[in-house]
Design a protein around this motif. Sequence first.
Motif, PDB file in Angstrom:
ATOM      1  N   HIS A 216       0.831  -1.205   0.000  1.00 53.74           N
ATOM      2  CA  HIS A 216       0.000   0.000   0.000  1.00 53.74           C
ATOM      3  C   HIS A 216       0.866   1.256   0.000  1.00 53.74           C
ATOM      4  O   HIS A 216       0.586   2.217  -0.748  1.00 53.74           O
ATOM      5  CB  HIS A 216      -0.913  -0.020   1.229  1.00 53.74           C
ATOM      6  CG  HIS A 216      -1.759   1.213   1.366  1.00 53.74           C
ATOM      7  ND1 HIS A 216      -2.819   1.480   0.514  1.00 53.74           N
ATOM      8  CD2 HIS A 216      -1.695   2.266   2.239  1.00 53.74           C
ATOM      9  CE1 HIS A 216      -3.375   2.630   0.859  1.00 53.74           C
ATOM     10  NE2 HIS A 216      -2.709   3.126   1.902  1.00 53.74           N
ATOM     11  N   LEU A 217       1.910   1.259   0.790  1.00 51.99           N
ATOM     12  CA  LEU A 217       2.812   2.410   0.811  1.00 51.99           C
ATOM     13  C   LEU A 217       3.502   2.586  -0.533  1.00 51.99           C
ATOM     14  O   LEU A 217       3.722   3.717  -0.987  1.00 51.99           O
ATOM     15  CB  LEU A 217       3.842   2.240   1.927  1.00 51.99           C
ATOM     16  CG  LEU A 217       3.300   2.362   3.357  1.00 51.99           C
ATOM     17  CD1 LEU A 217       4.352   1.889   4.361  1.00 51.99           C
ATOM     18  CD2 LEU A 217       2.875   3.789   3.649  1.00 51.99           C
ATOM     19  N   GLY A 218       3.847   1.468  -1.165  1.00 49.40           N
ATOM     20  CA  GLY A 218       4.466   1.559  -2.480  1.00 49.40           C
ATOM     21  C   GLY A 218       3.538   2.169  -3.513  1.00 49.40           C
ATOM     22  O   GLY A 218       3.968   2.913  -4.411  1.00 49.40           O
ATOM     23  N   GLN A 219       2.251   1.882  -3.385  1.00 45.62           N
ATOM     24  CA  GLN A 219       1.280   2.425  -4.338  1.00 45.62           C
ATOM     25  C   GLN A 219       0.961   3.889  -4.083  1.00 45.62           C
ATOM     26  O   GLN A 219       0.743   4.658  -5.033  1.00 45.62           O
ATOM     27  CB  GLN A 219      -0.015   1.599  -4.263  1.00 45.62           C
ATOM     28  CG  GLN A 219       0.132   0.172  -4.760  1.00 45.62           C
ATOM     29  CD  GLN A 219      -1.096  -0.670  -4.429  1.00 45.62           C
ATOM     30  OE1 GLN A 219      -2.011  -0.217  -3.733  1.00 45.62           O
ATOM     31  NE2 GLN A 219      -1.121  -1.901  -4.924  1.00 45.62           N
ATOM     32  N   THR A 220       0.919   4.288  -2.823  1.00 48.29           N
ATOM     33  CA  THR A 220       0.436   5.634  -2.492  1.00 48.29           C
ATOM     34  C   THR A 220       1.536   6.672  -2.285  1.00 48.29           C
ATOM     35  O   THR A 220       1.264   7.877  -2.391  1.00 48.29           O
ATOM     36  CB  THR A 220      -0.432   5.570  -1.210  1.00 48.29           C
ATOM     37  OG1 THR A 220       0.363   5.045  -0.126  1.00 48.29           O
ATOM     38  CG2 THR A 220      -1.652   4.687  -1.433  1.00 48.29           C
ATOM     39  N   ARG A 221       2.772   6.222  -2.007  1.00 47.60           N
ATOM     40  CA  ARG A 221       3.798   7.199  -1.630  1.00 47.60           C
ATOM     41  C   ARG A 221       5.093   7.070  -2.429  1.00 47.60           C
ATOM     42  O   ARG A 221       6.081   7.735  -2.110  1.00 47.60           O
ATOM     43  CB  ARG A 221       4.116   7.069  -0.130  1.00 47.60           C
ATOM     44  CG  ARG A 221       2.901   7.342   0.749  1.00 47.60           C
ATOM     45  CD  ARG A 221       3.258   7.349   2.208  1.00 47.60           C
ATOM     46  NE  ARG A 221       4.261   8.342   2.550  1.00 47.60           N
ATOM     47  CZ  ARG A 221       4.775   8.497   3.764  1.00 47.60           C
ATOM     48  NH1 ARG A 221       4.382   7.704   4.751  1.00 47.60           N
ATOM     49  NH2 ARG A 221       5.685   9.421   3.994  1.00 47.60           N
ATOM     50  N   ARG A 222       5.090   6.229  -3.455  1.00 50.45           N
ATOM     51  CA  ARG A 222       6.329   5.966  -4.199  1.00 50.45           C
ATOM     52  C   ARG A 222       6.952   7.241  -4.756  1.00 50.45           C
ATOM     53  O   ARG A 222       8.151   7.497  -4.563  1.00 50.45           O
ATOM     54  CB  ARG A 222       6.060   4.972  -5.329  1.00 50.45           C
ATOM     55  CG  ARG A 222       7.317   4.619  -6.145  1.00 50.45           C
ATOM     56  CD  ARG A 222       7.005   3.590  -7.218  1.00 50.45           C
ATOM     57  NE  ARG A 222       6.500   2.380  -6.626  1.00 50.45           N
ATOM     58  CZ  ARG A 222       7.274   1.396  -6.155  1.00 50.45           C
ATOM     59  NH1 ARG A 222       8.600   1.515  -6.210  1.00 50.45           N
ATOM     60  NH2 ARG A 222       6.737   0.315  -5.637  1.00 50.45           N
ATOM     61  N   VAL A 223       6.168   8.055  -5.466  1.00 48.34           N
ATOM     62  CA  VAL A 223       6.720   9.249  -6.107  1.00 48.34           C
ATOM     63  C   VAL A 223       7.280  10.214  -5.063  1.00 48.34           C
ATOM     64  O   VAL A 223       8.392  10.740  -5.202  1.00 48.34           O
ATOM     65  CB  VAL A 223       5.644   9.944  -6.967  1.00 48.34           C
ATOM     66  CG1 VAL A 223       6.183  11.265  -7.514  1.00 48.34           C
ATOM     67  CG2 VAL A 223       5.206   9.034  -8.104  1.00 48.34           C
ATOM     68  N   GLU A 224       6.513  10.429  -4.004  1.00 52.04           N
ATOM     69  CA  GLU A 224       6.944  11.335  -2.926  1.00 52.04           C
ATOM     70  C   GLU A 224       8.253  10.870  -2.305  1.00 52.04           C
ATOM     71  O   GLU A 224       9.195  11.662  -2.119  1.00 52.04           O
ATOM     72  CB  GLU A 224       5.839  11.390  -1.863  1.00 52.04           C
ATOM     73  CG  GLU A 224       6.253  12.003  -0.552  1.00 52.04           C
ATOM     74  CD  GLU A 224       5.320  11.597   0.592  1.00 52.04           C
ATOM     75  OE1 GLU A 224       5.727  11.774   1.756  1.00 52.04           O
ATOM     76  OE2 GLU A 224       4.213  11.096   0.331  1.00 52.04           O
ATOM     77  N   LEU A 225       8.338   9.581  -1.995  1.00 48.09           N
ATOM     78  CA  LEU A 225       9.528   9.062  -1.329  1.00 48.09           C
ATOM     79  C   LEU A 225      10.741   9.093  -2.248  1.00 48.09           C
ATOM     80  O   LEU A 225      11.847   9.463  -1.823  1.00 48.09           O
ATOM     81  CB  LEU A 225       9.266   7.630  -0.839  1.00 48.09           C
ATOM     82  CG  LEU A 225       8.225   7.498   0.291  1.00 48.09           C
ATOM     83  CD1 LEU A 225       7.878   6.036   0.520  1.00 48.09           C
ATOM     84  CD2 LEU A 225       8.752   8.117   1.573  1.00 48.09           C
ATOM     85  N   LYS A 226      10.558   8.692  -3.499  1.00 43.16           N
ATOM     86  CA  LYS A 226      11.689   8.676  -4.438  1.00 43.16           C
ATOM     87  C   LYS A 226      12.189  10.091  -4.715  1.00 43.16           C
ATOM     88  O   LYS A 226      13.394  10.315  -4.858  1.00 43.16           O
ATOM     89  CB  LYS A 226      11.284   7.976  -5.733  1.00 43.16           C
ATOM     90  CG  LYS A 226      11.030   6.479  -5.567  1.00 43.16           C
ATOM     91  CD  LYS A 226      10.836   5.780  -6.894  1.00 43.16           C
ATOM     92  CE  LYS A 226      12.147   5.659  -7.646  1.00 43.16           C
ATOM     93  NZ  LYS A 226      12.016   4.821  -8.859  1.00 43.16           N
ATOM     94  N   THR A 227      11.271  11.047  -4.785  1.00 41.15           N
ATOM     95  CA  THR A 227      11.674  12.438  -5.019  1.00 41.15           C
ATOM     96  C   THR A 227      12.566  12.943  -3.898  1.00 41.15           C
ATOM     97  O   THR A 227      13.527  13.693  -4.120  1.00 41.15           O
ATOM     98  CB  THR A 227      10.425  13.329  -5.145  1.00 41.15           C
ATOM     99  OG1 THR A 227       9.638  12.876  -6.252  1.00 41.15           O
ATOM    100  CG2 THR A 227      10.821  14.786  -5.355  1.00 41.15           C
ATOM    101  N   ARG A 228      12.274  12.508  -2.683  1.00 48.94           N
ATOM    102  CA  ARG A 228      13.038  12.948  -1.519  1.00 48.94           C
ATOM    103  C   ARG A 228      14.221  12.040  -1.202  1.00 48.94           C
ATOM    104  O   ARG A 228      14.936  12.284  -0.215  1.00 48.94           O
ATOM    105  CB  ARG A 228      12.114  12.996  -0.290  1.00 48.94           C
ATOM    106  CG  ARG A 228      10.978  14.002  -0.422  1.00 48.94           C
ATOM    107  CD  ARG A 228      10.059  13.925   0.784  1.00 48.94           C
ATOM    108  NE  ARG A 228       8.981  14.911   0.705  1.00 48.94           N
ATOM    109  CZ  ARG A 228       7.982  15.003   1.583  1.00 48.94           C
ATOM    110  NH1 ARG A 228       7.946  14.162   2.615  1.00 48.94           N
ATOM    111  NH2 ARG A 228       7.043  15.914   1.434  1.00 48.94           N
TER     112      ARG A 228
END
Length: 633
Positions: free
Chosen positions: A48-60
């Motif tokens: 679920h975290l991979g689906q919902t927060r991937r872009v945010e986390l990778k950007t940071r």
Amino acid sequence: MTLRVRQPDTQADLDLRACLDERPQRSFVMVAGAGSGKTTSLVKALAHLGQTRRVELKTRGQRIACITYTEVAVREIWGDVGNDLLFHVSTIHSFLWTVVRPFQVNLKTWVIARIREKIAEAQDHHDRPRTRPATRERLVVDIARYRRHLEAVEQRTHFTYGAGSDFARGVLGHADVIAAAVELIEQSQLLRDVIASRYPVLFVDESQDTRPDIVAAFRRIAETTPVDFCLGFFGDPMQKIYMDGVGAIDAPADWRQFTKPENFRCPQRVLRVVNAVRRPADGLIQTRGRMDFIDGELVPVEGSARVFLLSTDEHRSEKLAQVREWLRRVNNDENWVSDDRSADVRALVVVHRMAATRLGFPSLYAALNDNAPSSIKEGLKDGTAWPLRPFLNFLLPLAMAVHQDRQFDVMTLLRAECPLLSSAGLAGVNAPEVLASLRASTAELVRLMYSNDVSLRNILMFATNARMLQLDEAWTKYLDANPAVLAADDDPEVPSVTAFMDCSVSELNGYRHYLEDLSPFATQQGVKGAEFERVLVIVDDEEGREHRSFSYQKYFDMAALSDTDEENIANGTDNVVDRTRRLFYVCCSRATRDLALVFFVSDTAFARQKIEEAGLFAPEDIVDEAALQADLV
């Protein structure tokens, strides 16, 4: 992602998903009973975290961390998330080293303080009036060695992580990595903020068996960092089986708490036993039970749960075979008498001589059990005792890989442990010559490891002389000391470790079969998380004498509690009854179809009375020796 992610959601899964979507993030504790699919919930949360927060986390430049207890669990979870680099999945040791490795100045300060502490401890021991002369002689040598280490460390600017500590060479072993990391996290707000910034979500698997100081360090991050941070514990206090585990996590008021009561593993008869065992602890009632599809409908599996009361004598193995034959007939199931792995029969024992003798490691068992300190005795159950580690973690796997010509595995093991292949070891040397030397050394290691007349001491000395591994300094006195001086040493570990080193290397294979589920026997402590269709839980009077941490005799009120037991119970501290209850819960909850408790006792009539009083099994499911023999005629 694997099939786990596609499993139907439980209410706990839905609630956890909602929690993970909250802003600011909230930390949580999930208690998931045996057979509930704890790992499935963890993997689904990661997905679920991979689906919902991937872009945010990778950007940071951030990742989600998941730490667990063993390398086996790491591989399982890592495979479940599809080897996705968004996730950092590792053991606790590896994770802690990852986060403290950049803080080299702090590590150096910690190492210097640790060496000075060792000098002070050794000097204090030396100065005690009752210290033996031989021990004083050894301590003088130790103090001189520590001072040399201190001089070497003061010149160092960089430290690495290895299997065993060698401060003079700048190597921190497993235990020191944990100790250093916990202390640095507690001391440094900067480090806590760095960890939270790099890993804004940190999941801890098998939280009940995680050390209290590690749990406290992680909670300290959550409580003090201004960074948006989520700390999640997944575990089950009822499955705490290691003495140094924290058990239940006391969640602060602003944390979320989830309970996963479902049991998808156990049939109805076994589930009733499991719930009865658990009731006096936290009162969690597990629901559902195993179901099978029959004519397109889900139908509960009834299964069986029985107790066999057998008299204690020298014919235990024959009687165990009779129990299996009885179960074959009554259950109409030929698999009960098969030792083939496909039959899925598992005999669970607290490590004892019946299994050790049958599987060929009686001397190794005696060395690390009889009169051994509790730390070594406990570590014998799951292979974590420090004398076992170089053999189980490196030398035996390396010899097997060489013998089977698995070159990739050979090089992987050597790169991880061999000092000759470290950057320092390869500096200024002829690399092809080093590799040729290692090729010859590993070939000789195979010959030694597969011999019957070679001791573990011989193996260890060969490997160290060939510089195939770097041993922790705890081994120094066993390899270098005069035997007479060592024999006079008052260190309580000396007799056990000395006897262990005198064992034949051939006993390691029997022990490995036992430890790695390659035989019908398994340790009761070593099967947490596993499941088997047919489970035999073997309880023996002798175990009560050999293993004071657990006692089925006391648990079933067949033996009197000691004054210490009574005091612990009165004070609400961990005690022999609670520990045995938890162990029994783990054992019973492994069964997916049939459960049999085989109890070797001196008085079967008295045992029947006490087991009936306990109310865990129906009276008609308690079979004494006379009934067993009559049915087999």
